[in-house]
Design a protein around this motif. Sequence first.
Motif, PDB file in Angstrom:
ATOM      1  N   GLU A   1      32.315  29.799  37.223  1.00 52.61           N
ATOM      2  CA  GLU A   1      33.616  30.243  37.725  1.00 52.61           C
ATOM      3  C   GLU A   1      33.856  29.786  39.167  1.00 52.61           C
ATOM      4  O   GLU A   1      34.994  29.517  39.546  1.00 52.61           O
ATOM      5  CB  GLU A   1      33.739  31.772  37.638  1.00 52.61           C
ATOM      6  CG  GLU A   1      33.979  32.308  36.235  1.00 52.61           C
ATOM      7  CD  GLU A   1      32.687  32.574  35.485  1.00 52.61           C
ATOM      8  OE1 GLU A   1      31.610  32.141  35.971  1.00 52.61           O
ATOM      9  OE2 GLU A   1      32.735  33.199  34.418  1.00 52.61           O
ATOM     10  N   LEU A   2      32.765  29.715  39.970  1.00 53.82           N
ATOM     11  CA  LEU A   2      32.943  29.248  41.350  1.00 53.82           C
ATOM     12  C   LEU A   2      33.388  27.797  41.361  1.00 53.82           C
ATOM     13  O   LEU A   2      34.290  27.408  42.108  1.00 53.82           O
ATOM     14  CB  LEU A   2      31.626  29.386  42.130  1.00 53.82           C
ATOM     15  CG  LEU A   2      31.203  30.765  42.589  1.00 53.82           C
ATOM     16  CD1 LEU A   2      30.011  30.650  43.523  1.00 53.82           C
ATOM     17  CD2 LEU A   2      32.334  31.477  43.298  1.00 53.82           C
TER      18      LEU A   2
ATOM     19  N   TRP B   1      34.831  26.190  38.866  1.00 52.12           N
ATOM     20  CA  TRP B   1      36.163  26.100  38.269  1.00 52.12           C
ATOM     21  C   TRP B   1      37.227  26.509  39.280  1.00 52.12           C
ATOM     22  O   TRP B   1      38.289  25.885  39.355  1.00 52.12           O
ATOM     23  CB  TRP B   1      36.235  26.965  37.003  1.00 52.12           C
ATOM     24  CG  TRP B   1      35.516  26.379  35.837  1.00 52.12           C
ATOM     25  CD1 TRP B   1      34.757  25.235  35.845  1.00 52.12           C
ATOM     26  CD2 TRP B   1      35.492  26.865  34.498  1.00 52.12           C
ATOM     27  NE1 TRP B   1      34.260  24.994  34.591  1.00 52.12           N
ATOM     28  CE2 TRP B   1      34.692  25.975  33.738  1.00 52.12           C
ATOM     29  CE3 TRP B   1      36.049  27.956  33.869  1.00 52.12           C
ATOM     30  CZ2 TRP B   1      34.458  26.154  32.375  1.00 52.12           C
ATOM     31  CZ3 TRP B   1      35.817  28.144  32.512  1.00 52.12           C
ATOM     32  CH2 TRP B   1      35.023  27.253  31.775  1.00 52.12           C
ATOM     33  N   SER B   2      36.969  27.571  40.039  1.00 51.46           N
ATOM     34  CA  SER B   2      37.939  27.997  41.053  1.00 51.46           C
ATOM     35  C   SER B   2      38.188  26.879  42.048  1.00 51.46           C
ATOM     36  O   SER B   2      39.332  26.587  42.397  1.00 51.46           O
ATOM     37  CB  SER B   2      37.418  29.229  41.802  1.00 51.46           C
ATOM     38  OG  SER B   2      37.486  30.353  40.989  1.00 51.46           O
ATOM     39  N   ALA B   3      37.090  26.264  42.504  1.00 54.06           N
ATOM     40  CA  ALA B   3      37.237  25.194  43.495  1.00 54.06           C
ATOM     41  C   ALA B   3      38.036  24.032  42.914  1.00 54.06           C
ATOM     42  O   ALA B   3      38.938  23.495  43.566  1.00 54.06           O
ATOM     43  CB  ALA B   3      35.868  24.717  43.959  1.00 54.06           C
ATOM     44  N   ARG B   4      37.727  23.653  41.666  1.00 50.64           N
ATOM     45  CA  ARG B   4      38.451  22.528  41.057  1.00 50.64           C
ATOM     46  C   ARG B   4      39.903  22.922  40.816  1.00 50.64           C
ATOM     47  O   ARG B   4      40.808  22.106  40.961  1.00 50.64           O
ATOM     48  CB  ARG B   4      37.782  22.136  39.741  1.00 50.64           C
ATOM     49  CG  ARG B   4      36.419  21.496  39.971  1.00 50.64           C
ATOM     50  CD  ARG B   4      35.795  21.044  38.684  1.00 50.64           C
ATOM     51  NE  ARG B   4      36.625  20.087  37.983  1.00 50.64           N
ATOM     52  CZ  ARG B   4      36.559  19.867  36.666  1.00 50.64           C
ATOM     53  NH1 ARG B   4      35.706  20.559  35.927  1.00 50.64           N
ATOM     54  NH2 ARG B   4      37.330  18.976  36.105  1.00 50.64           N
ATOM     55  N   ASN B   5      40.117  24.184  40.466  1.00 53.55           N
ATOM     56  CA  ASN B   5      41.471  24.690  40.279  1.00 53.55           C
ATOM     57  C   ASN B   5      42.300  24.519  41.552  1.00 53.55           C
ATOM     58  O   ASN B   5      43.483  24.214  41.512  1.00 53.55           O
ATOM     59  CB  ASN B   5      41.394  26.166  39.882  1.00 53.55           C
ATOM     60  CG  ASN B   5      42.732  26.721  39.430  1.00 53.55           C
ATOM     61  OD1 ASN B   5      42.981  27.898  39.542  1.00 53.55           O
ATOM     62  ND2 ASN B   5      43.598  25.876  38.896  1.00 53.55           N
TER      63      ASN B   5
END
Lengths: 263, 264
Positions: free
Chosen positions: A157-158, A160-164
């Motif tokens: 999730e970390l 994914w958040s950054a890529r988001n």
Amino acid sequence: MARVTDAMRRRFAWGAARLAPVVTLLAAWEIFARSGAVTPFMLPAPSAVTERICEDALGGDLFVNIGATLYRALMGFAIAAVGGVVLGAVMARNALARWFFDPIISVGFPMPKIAFLPVIILWLGLYDVSKITMVVLDAIFPVVTATVAGIASVEKELLWSARNMGAKDRELLWQILLPAALPQILTGLQVALPIALIVVVVTEMQMGGYGLGGAMMQASRFANSRGVFAGIVEIAIIGYALVAAMAWLRRRLLAWHQEGREG
Amino acid sequence: MDNPAQIIIENVSHHYRPAVGREVLALESVSLQVREREFLALVGPSGCGKSTLLYLIGGFLPIDTGKIMVDGKPAAGPGPDRGIVFQNFALFPWKTVRKNVLYGLERQALPRAEREARAQAFIDLVGLTGFEESYPSHLSGGMKQRAAIARTLAFDPRMLLMDEPFGALDAQTRSLMQSELLAIWEKTRKTVIFVTHDVHEAVYLAERVAVMTARPGRIKAIIDTSFDKDDPEVHRSKIFVDKVDEVWTLVRDEAVKALEKQRP
């Protein structure tokens, strides 16, 4: 004038309480050494050992030896730290590197690296380079394994958040993976640091010359038991100081971490 | 209410490959359309693939079969047009609340002063004023999720993908956060897809509730829940209780089926 508050008194009491076991051990050693049960040659009293350390300090030898030992230990540790984090990060991110280095790490970690000492002496000689190489060879393993494990356990999730939020793939390592793995990487470094000191003293004992290990072996050859015990005490104090410094650094770097929380 | 479809999901299937064991069909030909500015809840028994569907829309997982169009473009890879909020907050623990909120803004072509102002505005919006310099580990669960929502709102996504965002919160905080989310949604009017297993929460928040079947997940039914929810007593109104009952019956049937499948 500073007021003596309750908090200060409590801190002083805690400090004294923590020192008590060491003081008790030293007192027991002193009493036993003077009791006549052993000769001063077999076990010199701490007071005699302290006297010897002071002589070495006044003569300057102590600082030359400590300097040589610390330089080799810390230089080897620094190379192992940087190299270990780099290798660990590459292994965590690249399947080919993992495939290649994983078995090497698995075989190399538990292997007694001191077995390489004769080869290293043949290749690199008797001076600093060979000793630092031995330190790196031993201390790099816990750093690599801690880095690999630390990066592997970063929650998806970390990332994914950054890529988001628009982070590029090449930004993820520096901005997300390494900071998130920092607690585990620091644990690896905390394991590696005492190893660095141990290996440096052992290689110094084997190879002689300047350094605390070499000085102890020389004292032993000249049947100078006070000199040998002085070396043991010096190494213990340096080891304690290094470990305490590393723990302090960890608290500073991980102020954000759960463990840095008060209460 | 007749906005055009912003997210079009067509015949999407997805296989989940566990590290050990056979691959599992998680989603089977799911088709769904989400309108612009709509609040859609996705409910279903645990393991039905509702989070997987959300991750596919977010572009975090590759699409094997079928297609997902977002604003007329295929959803290949994550993008700042679709902001995600996770159940476990996924805040960067080594950054303060302010730095967390700034992370997405730093990747946009904005002057520094404007980034700071935007970050502060969203920290204020979620009620975290005064906690800008706190680290996430020093915040309560509810405050962490507020910070995560502020971080996602700050980079101004066109839609919010929320994956059980209040699932880790205690009952009181959860109910408070629900009303605040509704207030924020009314202010910002973003498209929201909200995954939850809490039927009450789904009916209260969403305009439409999509119920999914047990694994492999398909869309079983879509229930319209767009009645007036401004009344503080809405939870006890007949229409609310009836809607909850309707959705709950659908979900329970699927949960029972899922249990029966597990039996040898």
